[in-house]
Structures are given as structure tokens and as C-alpha cells.
Design an enzyme around this catalytic site. Sequence first.
Site, mmCIF file in Angstrom:
data_model
loop_
_atom_site.group_PDB
_atom_site.id
_atom_site.type_symbol
_atom_site.label_atom_id
_atom_site.label_comp_id
_atom_site.label_asym_id
_atom_site.label_seq_id
_atom_site.Cartn_x
_atom_site.Cartn_y
_atom_site.Cartn_z
ATOM 1 N N GLN A 140 0.845 -1.189 0.000
ATOM 2 C CA GLN A 140 0.000 0.000 0.000
ATOM 3 C C GLN A 140 0.885 1.245 0.000
ATOM 4 O O GLN A 140 1.884 1.296 0.723
ATOM 5 C CB GLN A 140 -0.911 0.022 1.221
ATOM 6 C CG GLN A 140 -1.930 -1.105 1.245
ATOM 7 C CD GLN A 140 -1.470 -2.324 2.006
ATOM 8 O OE1 GLN A 140 -0.296 -2.674 1.952
ATOM 9 N NE2 GLN A 140 -2.374 -2.969 2.727
ATOM 10 N N ASP A 182 -4.734 2.349 -1.954
ATOM 11 C CA ASP A 182 -4.831 3.274 -0.812
ATOM 12 C C ASP A 182 -4.309 4.672 -1.150
ATOM 13 O O ASP A 182 -3.543 5.256 -0.389
ATOM 14 C CB ASP A 182 -4.064 2.714 0.392
ATOM 15 C CG ASP A 182 -4.690 1.449 0.957
ATOM 16 O OD1 ASP A 182 -5.698 0.983 0.392
ATOM 17 O OD2 ASP A 182 -4.175 0.922 1.953
ATOM 18 N N ASP A 232 -9.158 -0.089 -2.933
ATOM 19 C CA ASP A 232 -9.510 0.707 -1.747
ATOM 20 C C ASP A 232 -8.900 2.101 -1.807
ATOM 21 O O ASP A 232 -8.420 2.633 -0.803
ATOM 22 C CB ASP A 232 -9.031 0.007 -0.475
ATOM 23 C CG ASP A 232 -9.534 -1.429 -0.360
ATOM 24 O OD1 ASP A 232 -10.598 -1.737 -0.928
ATOM 25 O OD2 ASP A 232 -8.853 -2.245 0.302
ATOM 26 N N ARG A 245 -5.161 -3.066 -13.493
ATOM 27 C CA ARG A 245 -4.229 -3.963 -12.805
ATOM 28 C C ARG A 245 -4.562 -5.389 -13.231
ATOM 29 O O ARG A 245 -5.591 -5.641 -13.877
ATOM 30 C CB ARG A 245 -4.305 -3.806 -11.282
ATOM 31 C CG ARG A 245 -5.556 -4.358 -10.654
ATOM 32 C CD ARG A 245 -5.528 -4.209 -9.138
ATOM 33 N NE ARG A 245 -6.624 -4.965 -8.523
ATOM 34 C CZ ARG A 245 -6.479 -5.853 -7.556
ATOM 35 N NH1 ARG A 245 -5.280 -6.113 -7.073
ATOM 36 N NH2 ARG A 245 -7.515 -6.494 -7.047
ATOM 37 N N ARG A 303 -16.167 -1.625 -0.454
ATOM 38 C CA ARG A 303 -16.319 -2.746 0.467
ATOM 39 C C ARG A 303 -16.108 -2.229 1.891
ATOM 40 O O ARG A 303 -15.385 -1.242 2.103
ATOM 41 C CB ARG A 303 -15.361 -3.880 0.132
ATOM 42 C CG ARG A 303 -13.888 -3.494 0.061
ATOM 43 C CD ARG A 303 -13.037 -4.683 -0.355
ATOM 44 N NE ARG A 303 -11.599 -4.381 -0.350
ATOM 45 C CZ ARG A 303 -10.638 -5.301 -0.476
ATOM 46 N NH1 ARG A 303 -10.970 -6.585 -0.599
ATOM 47 N NH2 ARG A 303 -9.374 -4.956 -0.465
ATOM 48 N N TRP A 352 -14.594 -1.762 5.353
ATOM 49 C CA TRP A 352 -13.361 -2.018 6.098
ATOM 50 C C TRP A 352 -13.655 -1.857 7.585
ATOM 51 O O TRP A 352 -14.089 -0.800 8.041
ATOM 52 C CB TRP A 352 -12.269 -1.038 5.656
ATOM 53 C CG TRP A 352 -10.974 -1.176 6.393
ATOM 54 C CD1 TRP A 352 -10.393 -2.346 6.815
ATOM 55 C CD2 TRP A 352 -10.085 -0.116 6.776
ATOM 56 N NE1 TRP A 352 -9.185 -2.070 7.452
ATOM 57 C CE2 TRP A 352 -8.979 -0.726 7.438
ATOM 58 C CE3 TRP A 352 -10.112 1.265 6.624
ATOM 59 C CZ2 TRP A 352 -7.917 0.029 7.939
ATOM 60 C CZ3 TRP A 352 -9.056 2.019 7.123
ATOM 61 C CH2 TRP A 352 -7.969 1.399 7.772
#
Length: 390
Positions: free
Chosen positions: A194, A217, A238, A258, A298, A300
Site C-alpha cells: 500500500q 490506498d 480501496d 491492474r 467494500r 473495512w
Amino acid sequence: MNPKKFWRRSQLAALLLTLTVPLPAALPPAVSAAVQTNAAAQQPAAMQKVIIQGEQELPVQAIVDQSAGSVRQNAAGQWVCPTIKQALAQIKKMKLDSAAVLLKPGIYREKLTIKQSNLTLAGMTSPEYTMIVFDDAEGTPVRPEDAASGRKLYGLSGSPTFKIHEDAVNFQAVNLTFSNDFVPEDHPEMKNRQALAIKNSSDGSSFWNCRFLGRQDTLYADAGRQYYKNCYIEGDVDFIFGAGTAVFEDCEIHSVNREGDVKGFVTAPSTPAGKPGFLFNRCHLTCGFDDGVAYLGRPWHPSSAQSPVSSAVTFRNCLIEDFIAEDGWSPMANKGGISEPKDNRMFEYQNTGDGARITKPRRQLSEAQAKDYTTKAFFSGWVPETVFVR
């Protein structure tokens, strides 16, 4: 190119022209340097540039100019500094209640922590010409200057290029790019990769016409009330996350490519129960790939949370391209088990575009509920004042 996508994007062009969203990608270094040189040559003298907040002109205490050579004062009494870090040091010595710093075009390879309250940082021109960039990631070996921390590797909160401390209340930025150019594919030996462009813990912070570039991130909206207007934010996994109360208006949110069929997750809120979370209003969700899907977000639930978490994010009146998965949201494996979107506060309202499907997993706000999902309702009395440079 897929004819359907070409047709759709051509139809969206008129709408995009109404949004003052900056360019969606960092320029290659050689091209960037040439463009910056040209841009700098066309810039008026520093004294002709002023920062406006609302209807008020902010006095500028420091100017950052890479060609300055050394720290000095100009005829107007402003500090002229080669680096942002030096300008911040001069501001600190002045012990002001509020301060403003102008940045001339350039690529500032600096890793910075802001603790000054009521600070405004402003680029003189479009944000692609003024970049603050570094390349630390979670798992990067700690450099000698940070050895006092006792850590051998940087952690998540040690990776940001730009960190805004909770003491830096009312921080403002305009016309700037915040970037982390760490390339995860170049470091297969690292378990955690990250790499934050920014970690923001400032209450009452605002960003105007800024860019945030990274991969996993990118933007950590950690705490406090945060406002993002006419910004461009890109990443894959994220890439907008955290426990803060953040509103994004008229922004482009771009999912980069990606490996794998699942390209990533736009958001990962860790909202404390009872707090509003993230609101995306009139944003445009785009992607940099033709095959595969991404998810809106999502939930966390970090094990370090000090209070119960009820992840909250809402997309309303957004234009969503067709790269978003049909079910929209994804569960997340946390240390306490699997967290499901349906058990958290993840909603949509009056979105458009081929990716704005209405399916059972994608819960829609009612008109009555939508009244509580506005900038005014989220910010409880704080009204961000428009900031720009002229």
C-alpha cells in the site's frame, strides 16, 4: 475500441466540459519538465497571483520556487524558498494564526507532514504543473532520517507523500497534485505494498481543483470533516478509504488497470457508527481498462478501531461507466470475519450511466432518506468557502 464505449463517451463529452476536472494522468518526467518550463515562462510575476477564499484575499507569506537557490525575502517581505519544507519552516517561525503559501510550477519530490492550522497551499496554475510526489510504501525500508522511530519498515501511516495532522485544522489546498509513484509490480518481494498519496486527519479541510494519484490506498480520509471539489482521484484497490466524514463533489474518480478480472474497489470506508461517512455527489466514475470489473466499495472494519464500525458510503447523482460490477458492492475479509455490504451503510441514489444498474444488492435511498445525504447535512454547520487563485 469497443464501438459502444466510443459512442457513449462521445455523448458524455458535453457533460464533461461542464466539470472543471484536471487532467487524468501524471505526465512522463521528460514531458512534464518541458511543459513546466513553458508554463513557468508564461506565468506573471508572483506578486500578480493572489489566493481568494470566498470574497477575501489571503495574504501570502511564502512563495516556493525551485530556482530560488536559497531562502530569502523579496521586496514585499515574502519568504522565497526552493522547497516546500523550507517554506513551512519559515511559516512556523512566524507563529501566525493563519498562513498561505504559493507554489510555482514544478515537481516537488518531498515527503511532508502538515501541523500548522489554518494553512493554505496553492499552485499558481493547473494542478498537473505542480506536483508533490514521493514513493514510500508500507514495507519500504526506513531511511536513516526516520531511524529514531525504531521501525525497520514503514507502516501504512508512514507511507504517505503528504500527511495532514489532526492539529492542522482548516487546511486548504488548490491547484496541486499529490502523488505516490511507487510501482507495486517492481517490488514482488514486498508483502505489503500500500502506498498513500495523502493521509488527511484534518477537520475542516478542503481541496479545490486538485489531483490525487496512486494505486492501492491513494487517499486516506482518516478523520474529521473533509471536502473535495472539482478533483481527480485515481487508484485501484480501496483507493479512497478511512473513517473520516468526506464529501466529493464534481470529481472524477478513476479506477486504473491492474492484473486480474477484478480490477479493484473504489472505496473502503471504516466509518464509526453514528458518523455520516463518504458522500459522492455529481461525480463521474471512469476506468482505464476495457475488460474486467471494479466495485463501488467494500466495508473495512479495522481491528484497531476504538469504537463500533458501520462503514458508510453513498453515490448520488453520479455518472457511472459500465466497468462497475452488476452487484456493485463487495464483502471484505477483516480480522473479525467477513463484513457484508448489506450489514453496513452502502447506498446509491439517482445515478446514471451504463454502470448505474439497479439490482437487489445495490440499495437505493428513498427520496425522504436522500434529504439527509447532502453536503450541509454531513458537515453539521461547517460551510467550505470556495478557494481559487487568480
